[in-house]
Design an enzyme around this catalytic site. Structure first.
Site, PDB file in Angstrom:
ATOM      1  N   LYS A 134       0.869  -1.357  -0.006  1.00  0.00           N
ATOM      2  CA  LYS A 134      -0.074  -0.093   0.049  1.00  0.00           C
ATOM      3  C   LYS A 134       0.754   1.154  -0.035  1.00  0.00           C
ATOM      4  CE  LYS A 134      -3.847   2.012   2.478  1.00  0.00           C
ATOM      5  NZ  LYS A 134      -4.940   1.889   3.582  1.00  0.00           N
ATOM      6  N   SER A 212      -9.907   2.108   2.071  1.00  0.00           N
ATOM      7  CA  SER A 212      -8.559   2.755   1.575  1.00  0.00           C
ATOM      8  C   SER A 212      -7.778   1.792   1.192  1.00  0.00           C
ATOM      9  CB  SER A 212      -8.070   3.680   2.462  1.00  0.00           C
ATOM     10  OG  SER A 212      -7.554   3.160   3.417  1.00  0.00           O
ATOM     11  N   SER A 236     -10.352  -0.666   7.001  1.00  0.00           N
ATOM     12  CA  SER A 236      -9.758  -0.783   5.665  1.00  0.00           C
ATOM     13  C   SER A 236      -8.775  -1.853   5.344  1.00  0.00           C
ATOM     14  CB  SER A 236      -8.688   0.737   5.533  1.00  0.00           C
ATOM     15  OG  SER A 236      -9.710   1.737   5.287  1.00  0.00           O
TER      16      SER A 236
END
Length: 555
Positions: A134, A212, A236
């Site tokens: 990420k 997210s 998330s």
């Protein structure tokens, strides 16, 4: 294997620690240690993978391999990391223009890392395994943008601790994934244009890929990475895992270091894995977890138990049995209604109840549960989000894109409201530990709240599909440092079902020939991306904030 760690942890000491963390907010203060019983058999050293049978479909298409399957083949000398990386790069080149899961692909670097790993003598379960990261995790020498205007020109000089632990274990980074701008929404551009799609509906951007960390989840679900990492402040990890038929693990607060991860909320941010199945999540956690001198939240904790063994199903003959006697608590209304989700939940519970050693029991919720899981209660986290970014808010509101409203809300929330929220959070933790977990060992959830706020671990599992073919998931919540018990319950369930093995249909268009385990002469290979950045990201405005601004934020 010894008793689960949640039976050894002193709940009161965890409550005191979290209370101090809440009152200290973003101050890097030493926290009291968590008291726990420490028999000699508890160790942070993971055991072996155990017996792993590689499925025929995974032998035919290397991108179908789980971490455990790929590690088994690599250790046996039947598969090279380079070949596995090539298979994923072929799919990324063919399909990521549709999925938009990545905002940066490191093709050359990944291939070089794969070759280097193959020369190592030490073999961990992650040696040679291609992962997606990420884009709020620092990666040395590689842009870390948090998909935002604020960090669009930021390239850190060191890895986040979690990334460093993964690569030290031999993992190969394929690239950085799209995410919600500054981790506030599903993946969009900073101006709010949807980017990443759900892998199960690639032609329909309206289907939410979940939170997210949606780029990390889509990369795994679409078989463009073996596994990935996300962050969870408000669902998330669990939300994208549930939305895309994956297994997500949000660890206990402090179990994985937050050092080198762009912050959202000091007392609620949790790094963790998004994986294909429970064992892969355990392999990832085993590498990521542990003490970090640069993050006081990680210090003074019980050692990490052998979560890989905990995530291995226990068989008695042909029957699956519980590794530990476990009461799974069912909250009121969990199976109410006649929807496909309610039916899937009922079947999920029936499957668990059929496992020797798992007792499914009804539980009552603590007082004021509805208040403490409401949006108003969760909004008290907003000042934690805003405070580190105040200099940037004062400098240029446009840098926050479409999420600017939430940052302004944090600046405007009154101090009395914030203090009341912190006190309420500690009260809710006390009630959960004493009242809820007095009735059960693990509890099913329909939402990540309030476990995100109070720092307790959660495991997201796929349990079925809607009539329209979308995944249905559920969440299990555990006691402090109860990841091993959560994983053991998930392992028992996944040994009896195959939901987690199902993959979405590829988008229309040219498909690369799958690379299999046996050489077949010249392999077809799509033109591989080399540091490609989607146009929507490349077109961002540049240069709004200086390197000094970013450095001050991360201090």
């Amino acid at each position: 294997m010894s008793a689960p760690l949640d039976t050894r942890v002193d709940r009161r000491s965890f409550l005191v620690r979290m209370g101090i963390l809440s009152s200290a907010a973003a101050a890097s203060v030493a926290l009291p240690s968590v008291a726990y019983a420490s028999p000699g058999s508890v160790s942070g050293s993971p055991g072996g993978l155990g017996g792993v049978d590689v499925r025929p479909e995974a032998l035919a298409d290397l991108t179908e391999l789980t971490i455990a399957e790929a590690a088994t083949l690599i250790r046996a000398g039947r598969l090279s990391s380079e070949r596995l990386v090539e298979a994923y790069l072929d799919r990324i080149g063919a399909f990521d223009p549709t999925y938009q899961a990545f905002n940066l692909v490191l093709a050359d670097e990944a291939l070089a890392a794969a070759r280097a790993v193959s020369r190592r003598s030490r073999r961990s379960p992650l040696s040679g395994i291609p992962l997606a990261i990420k884009d709020n995790y620092y990666t040395a020498g590689v842009p870390t943008t948090a998909n935002s205007y604020l960090f669009q020109d930021f390239t850190p000089h060191f890895d986040a601790t979690a990334v460093q632990k993964l690569t030290s274990s031999g993992a190969v980074i394929l690239g950085k994934t799209q995410m919600g701008p500054l981790a506030t929404t599903r993946a969009t551009t900073p101006d709010g244009i949807v980017t990443t799609v759900n892998a199960w509906t690639p032609s329909d951007p309206s289907t939410n890929p979940g939170g997210s960390s949606s780029g990390s989840a889509t990369a795994v679900a679409a078989r463009m990475a073996t596994s990935s990492v996300g962050t969870q402040t408000g669902g998330s990890i669990t939300a994208p895992a549930n939305a895309q038929n994956l297994t997500g693990l949000k660890p206990t607060m402090g179990r994985v270091s937050l050092h080198g991860i762009i912050p959202l909320s000091y007392t609620r941010d949790h790094p963790g894995p998004i994986a294909r199945d429970v064992k892969d999540a355990a392999i990832m956690l085993s590498a990521m977890a542990g003490e970090d001198p640069r993050d006081p939240r990680t210090q003074g904790l019980p050692p990490v138990p052998d979560v890989i063994q905990a995530a291995t199903p226990v068989k008695r003959g042909r029957r699956t049995v519980a590794r530990w006697r476990t009461r799974v608590g069912i909250i009121p209304g969990y199976t109410s209604g006649d929807s496909a989700t309610a039916a899937a939940r009922r079947t999920f519970l029936e499957t668990l109840a059929g496992v020797d050693g798992i007792d499914v029991v009804d539980v009552s919720l603590p007082d004021d549960w509805e208040i403490h899981t409401s949006t108003a209660f969760n909004n008290v986290r907003l000042p934690e989000r805003t405070e580190p970014f105040l200099p940037m808010l004062r400098k240029d509101l446009r840098g926050f894109g479409v999420s600017v409203t939430g940052w302004l809300q944090g600046a405007l929330l009154g101090g009395t409201e914030y203090l009341a929220g912190q006190r309420a959070k500690v009260l809710m933790l006390e009630r959960v530990l004493e009242d809820l977990f007095g009735q059960c060992d693990v509890v099913v959830q329909t939402s990540p709240n309030p476990f995100d706020a109070i720092g307790l671990p959660e495991l997201a599992l796929p349990i079925g599909f809607t009539e329209g073919g979308l995944p249905i998931g559920t969440i299990l919540g555990g006691q402090p440092f109860g990841e091993d018990r959560l994983l053991s319950v998930g392992a028992a369930y996944q040994s009896l079902t195959d939901w987690h093995l199902r993959r979405p249909v590829d988008p229309a268009g040219d498909r690369p020939e799958p690379l299999g385990i046996e050489p077949r002469g010249r392999e077809k290979s799509a033109q591989r991306p080399r540091g490609r950045v989607p146009a929507a990201v490349a077109q961002r405005a540049r240069g709004r904030f200086s390197a000094d601004d970013v450095a001050r934020l991360m201090q």
